[in-house]
Design a protein around this motif. Sequence first.
Motif, mmCIF file in Angstrom:
data_model
loop_
_atom_site.group_PDB
_atom_site.id
_atom_site.type_symbol
_atom_site.label_atom_id
_atom_site.label_comp_id
_atom_site.label_asym_id
_atom_site.label_seq_id
_atom_site.Cartn_x
_atom_site.Cartn_y
_atom_site.Cartn_z
ATOM 1 N N ALA A 112 0.840 -1.195 0.000
ATOM 2 C CA ALA A 112 0.000 0.000 0.000
ATOM 3 C C ALA A 112 0.876 1.247 0.000
ATOM 4 C CB ALA A 112 -0.922 -0.010 1.209
ATOM 5 N N TRP A 113 0.268 2.366 -0.351
ATOM 6 C CA TRP A 113 1.013 3.620 -0.421
ATOM 7 C C TRP A 113 1.317 4.163 0.971
ATOM 8 C CZ3 TRP A 113 3.284 5.267 -4.638
ATOM 9 C CH2 TRP A 113 3.791 6.575 -4.692
ATOM 10 N N ALA A 114 0.343 4.057 1.848
ATOM 11 C CA ALA A 114 0.486 4.588 3.208
ATOM 12 C C ALA A 114 -0.656 4.037 4.057
ATOM 13 C CB ALA A 114 0.429 6.119 3.199
ATOM 14 N N GLU A 115 -0.596 4.308 5.352
ATOM 15 C CA GLU A 115 -1.715 3.974 6.234
ATOM 16 C C GLU A 115 -2.714 5.127 6.158
ATOM 17 O OE1 GLU A 115 -0.381 3.154 10.147
ATOM 18 O OE2 GLU A 115 0.769 1.377 9.579
ATOM 19 N N ASP A 116 -3.517 5.107 5.086
ATOM 20 C CA ASP A 116 -4.445 6.202 4.856
ATOM 21 C C ASP A 116 -5.857 5.666 4.682
ATOM 22 O OD1 ASP A 116 -4.410 5.060 2.334
ATOM 23 O OD2 ASP A 116 -3.226 6.657 1.411
ATOM 24 N N LYS A 117 -6.785 6.551 4.333
ATOM 25 C CA LYS A 117 -8.185 6.137 4.200
ATOM 26 C C LYS A 117 -8.385 5.170 3.041
ATOM 27 C CE LYS A 117 -9.737 9.996 1.253
ATOM 28 N NZ LYS A 117 -10.717 11.107 1.127
ATOM 29 N N TRP A 118 -7.550 5.267 2.022
ATOM 30 C CA TRP A 118 -7.703 4.380 0.864
ATOM 31 C C TRP A 118 -7.304 2.956 1.232
ATOM 32 C CZ3 TRP A 118 -10.501 6.891 -2.462
ATOM 33 C CH2 TRP A 118 -10.373 8.273 -2.576
ATOM 34 N N THR A 119 -6.223 2.831 1.968
ATOM 35 C CA THR A 119 -5.792 1.505 2.438
ATOM 36 C C THR A 119 -6.844 0.905 3.364
ATOM 37 O OG1 THR A 119 -3.456 2.098 2.271
ATOM 38 C CG2 THR A 119 -4.016 0.263 3.732
ATOM 39 N N ALA A 120 -7.365 1.713 4.276
ATOM 40 C CA ALA A 120 -8.372 1.229 5.221
ATOM 41 C C ALA A 120 -9.625 0.769 4.486
ATOM 42 C CB ALA A 120 -8.722 2.329 6.220
ATOM 43 N N ARG A 121 -10.021 1.509 3.454
ATOM 44 C CA ARG A 121 -11.215 1.143 2.693
ATOM 45 C C ARG A 121 -11.026 -0.178 1.962
ATOM 46 N NH1 ARG A 121 -13.451 5.783 -1.077
ATOM 47 N NH2 ARG A 121 -13.706 6.696 1.002
ATOM 48 N N GLU A 122 -9.874 -0.355 1.329
ATOM 49 C CA GLU A 122 -9.605 -1.603 0.607
ATOM 50 C C GLU A 122 -9.512 -2.788 1.562
ATOM 51 O OE1 GLU A 122 -9.223 -2.566 -2.926
ATOM 52 O OE2 GLU A 122 -10.632 -0.945 -2.555
ATOM 53 N N ALA A 123 -8.894 -2.584 2.704
ATOM 54 C CA ALA A 123 -8.797 -3.661 3.694
ATOM 55 C C ALA A 123 -10.184 -4.071 4.165
ATOM 56 C CB ALA A 123 -7.931 -3.218 4.870
ATOM 57 N N ASN A 124 -11.053 -3.090 4.367
ATOM 58 C CA ASN A 124 -12.421 -3.376 4.794
ATOM 59 C C ASN A 124 -13.199 -4.109 3.707
ATOM 60 O OD1 ASN A 124 -14.792 -2.883 6.680
ATOM 61 N ND2 ASN A 124 -15.519 -1.831 4.843
ATOM 62 N N ASN A 125 -13.003 -3.700 2.457
ATOM 63 C CA ASN A 125 -13.743 -4.311 1.345
ATOM 64 C C ASN A 125 -13.296 -5.729 1.035
ATOM 65 O OD1 ASN A 125 -15.265 -1.996 0.995
ATOM 66 N ND2 ASN A 125 -14.047 -1.223 -0.713
#
Length: 267
Positions: A112-125
């Motif tokens: 992932a690029w960073a511990e950001d909202k995009w990473t969190a969203r993909e992990a959740n999905n």
Amino acid sequence: MAVFCSDIDGTLLNAERTLSPRTVAAVRSLIAAGHTFVLCSSRMPTSMRLLEALYEGGDVPLIAYNGGIVLRSDASVALNVPIRPTDAGAIYETCQRLDLHGSFYSGEDWYAWAEDKWTAREANNTGVHPNDEFASEYYDSGRIKSAPPHKVMCMGEANLIDIVEQQLAHVPEVVTYRSKDTYLEIANAECSKGAGLASVAQELGVDLADCYFFGDNYNDLPAFAVVGTSIAVSNAKDAVLAAATVVTSRHHDDGVAEYLENFLATS
């Protein structure tokens, strides 16, 4: 034996982004009847195995990254079509210049690029968490060349995604897929779900005419073109509905389960 292959997002999952009890039961009944059920998705293999576990699947091939990698029943690699290292490096550098999130997927690894909202969203999905190392370490270490990605997911503001999409439109070796305004999936132009399914059919010793494919979106059309029976869920894109042999109910109404139940009842 017939082989049933299904896309995941937009086709197989319910509103809670998982498999409904009805779908689980239908797939289990299909397997018990001697048929094979194969998952085909832009997702990474780890995420797909989590869904397989719900219907106690496994020991069957997997088509991950839209055909970028195909795993045999024993998990060995049957087909491997990563993005060219030079293209992958250029994509990373573009993300860095634009300060745009770029997730790099290579086999079982997600940088992932960073511990950001995009990473969190993909992990959740997807139910999968990224590697401890970020994309910057993947790039700086040179692994982006020795183990190039099968998929890059750029995520961010729509205007930044526009820039990346326009830039890559001039690179014939890659293909892009805009799943939403803020998401751009990037892969090798030579990979497709159709090629992935052909590889699976060969391994299983099944004629493609005896294969069924469930889908909803444009990247499912190459699979529709090679199978004997193509089934679109009713929420599919118009082009997919037009190309389908059969249309079943929408994904949130268990369209895949509905088709499998009717198949088993009449076979």
